[in-house]
Each structure stands twice: as C-alpha cells, then as structure tokens.
Design a protein around this motif. Structure first.
Motif, PDB file in Angstrom:
ATOM      1  N   GLN A   9      -5.678  45.545  82.439  1.00  0.00           N
ATOM      2  CA  GLN A   9      -4.548  45.617  82.488  1.00  0.00           C
ATOM      3  C   GLN A   9      -3.183  46.200  81.295  1.00  0.00           C
ATOM      4  OE1 GLN A   9      -2.282  41.546  82.454  1.00  0.00           O
ATOM      5  NE2 GLN A   9      -3.013  41.184  84.823  1.00  0.00           N
ATOM      6  N   GLN A  12      -5.544  50.021  81.842  1.00  0.00           N
ATOM      7  CA  GLN A  12      -4.391  50.496  82.455  1.00  0.00           C
ATOM      8  C   GLN A  12      -2.915  51.059  81.799  1.00  0.00           C
ATOM      9  OE1 GLN A  12      -5.452  51.483  85.806  1.00  0.00           O
ATOM     10  NE2 GLN A  12      -7.802  50.749  85.526  1.00  0.00           N
ATOM     11  N   ARG A  16      -1.759  54.983  81.570  1.00  0.00           N
ATOM     12  CA  ARG A  16      -0.690  55.132  82.153  1.00  0.00           C
ATOM     13  C   ARG A  16       0.731  55.874  80.769  1.00  0.00           C
ATOM     14  NH1 ARG A  16       1.533  50.335  86.526  1.00  0.00           N
ATOM     15  NH2 ARG A  16      -0.928  50.654  87.841  1.00  0.00           N
ATOM     16  N   THR A  76       4.979  49.621  85.305  1.00  0.00           N
ATOM     17  CA  THR A  76       3.623  48.671  85.046  1.00  0.00           C
ATOM     18  C   THR A  76       3.270  47.589  86.666  1.00  0.00           C
ATOM     19  OG1 THR A  76       5.272  46.675  84.553  1.00  0.00           O
ATOM     20  CG2 THR A  76       4.339  47.311  82.393  1.00  0.00           C
ATOM     21  N   ALA A  77       3.823  48.380  87.778  1.00  0.00           N
ATOM     22  CA  ALA A  77       3.498  47.818  89.180  1.00  0.00           C
ATOM     23  C   ALA A  77       2.142  48.240  89.325  1.00  0.00           C
ATOM     24  CB  ALA A  77       4.514  48.721  89.525  1.00  0.00           C
ATOM     25  N   LYS A  78       2.077  47.021  89.992  1.00  0.00           N
ATOM     26  CA  LYS A  78       0.486  47.801  90.668  1.00  0.00           C
ATOM     27  C   LYS A  78       0.244  48.602  90.990  1.00  0.00           C
ATOM     28  CE  LYS A  78      -2.632  44.482  93.708  1.00  0.00           C
ATOM     29  NZ  LYS A  78      -2.906  43.825  94.379  1.00  0.00           N
ATOM     30  N   VAL A  79       1.063  49.416  91.255  1.00  0.00           N
ATOM     31  CA  VAL A  79       0.827  51.331  92.653  1.00  0.00           C
ATOM     32  C   VAL A  79       1.259  51.690  91.411  1.00  0.00           C
ATOM     33  CG1 VAL A  79       1.191  52.309  94.241  1.00  0.00           C
ATOM     34  CG2 VAL A  79       0.318  50.144  94.498  1.00  0.00           C
TER      35      VAL A  79
END
Length: 109
Positions: A9, A12, A16, A76-79
């Motif tokens: 996490q 990722q 971003r 922070t969204a999954k997509v």
C-alpha cells in the motif's frame, strides 16, 4: 503477511504521488516537498514506499491536492484513473499559486 500488505500500500501510494508530481505538476521532489513543508529526502522516501506518512504530512500533502480538486479518496482508491486525475489537476493548476499549508495550531489530531 500484514506487513507485506502495508508495504504494498505504501509503495502504491508513493507511485501515485510520484505520478501526480511528475506528470501533472512538473515539479521536482525538492520543489514539491517545499510546498508541503517536508525535506526532500523524506518526501523521496514516501514516493519510494520506504516511509509511512505521519499525520502532519498526510494533512499537508492531501490538503495540497484537495486545493487542486483531487481528494484523498481519489488518490487512495483501489482504482486510480490517471486520465481523470490528470485533467482535474491541470484544470486547477493555478490554485498552486495561492496555496499555503494548513495552520496546525487549529487542527486537532
């Protein structure tokens, strides 16, 4: 197992943040770190997923992006839709000129 999830996490989120900084804002890590009140080496560690953000830096980084129309939930969204996020940032880029970090004396953690 849980540690791997947290590490992934962090990685990722760092990817971003790096994408936004490089491709939308066209700022160096040092320049961006200055906007959010961090040292460049600490911000570099965030982008590389090597460091977990403390509350102050979470507030600074995400309030910076909120000012540009991109919410914490979006980042922070999954997509993560790079096209939509890029357009939002570019449409609101002039907001950088008037941005100032939050006043921490008024924030309760």
């Amino acid at each position: 197992m849980a540690r791997r999830i947290v590490e992934e996490q962090n990685y990722q989120l760092g990817r971003r943040l790096k994408y936004l900084r490089e491709n939308c804002l066209h700022l160096s890590q040092k320049e961006f770190a200055g906007y959010v009140g961090m040292k460049a080496d600490r911000y570099n560690a965030l982008e590389n997923g090597e460091r977990i953000m403390n509350q102050r830096f979470i507030v600074n980084i995400f309030s910076f992006y909120e000012n540009l129309g991109v919410s914490f939930a979006t980042i922070t969204a999954k997509v993560f839709n790079k096209g939509d996020v890029s357009k939002t940032v570019l449409d609101n880029l002039e907001a950088i000129q008037s941005y100032s970090p939050p006043n921490f004396s008024t924030i309760i953690f």
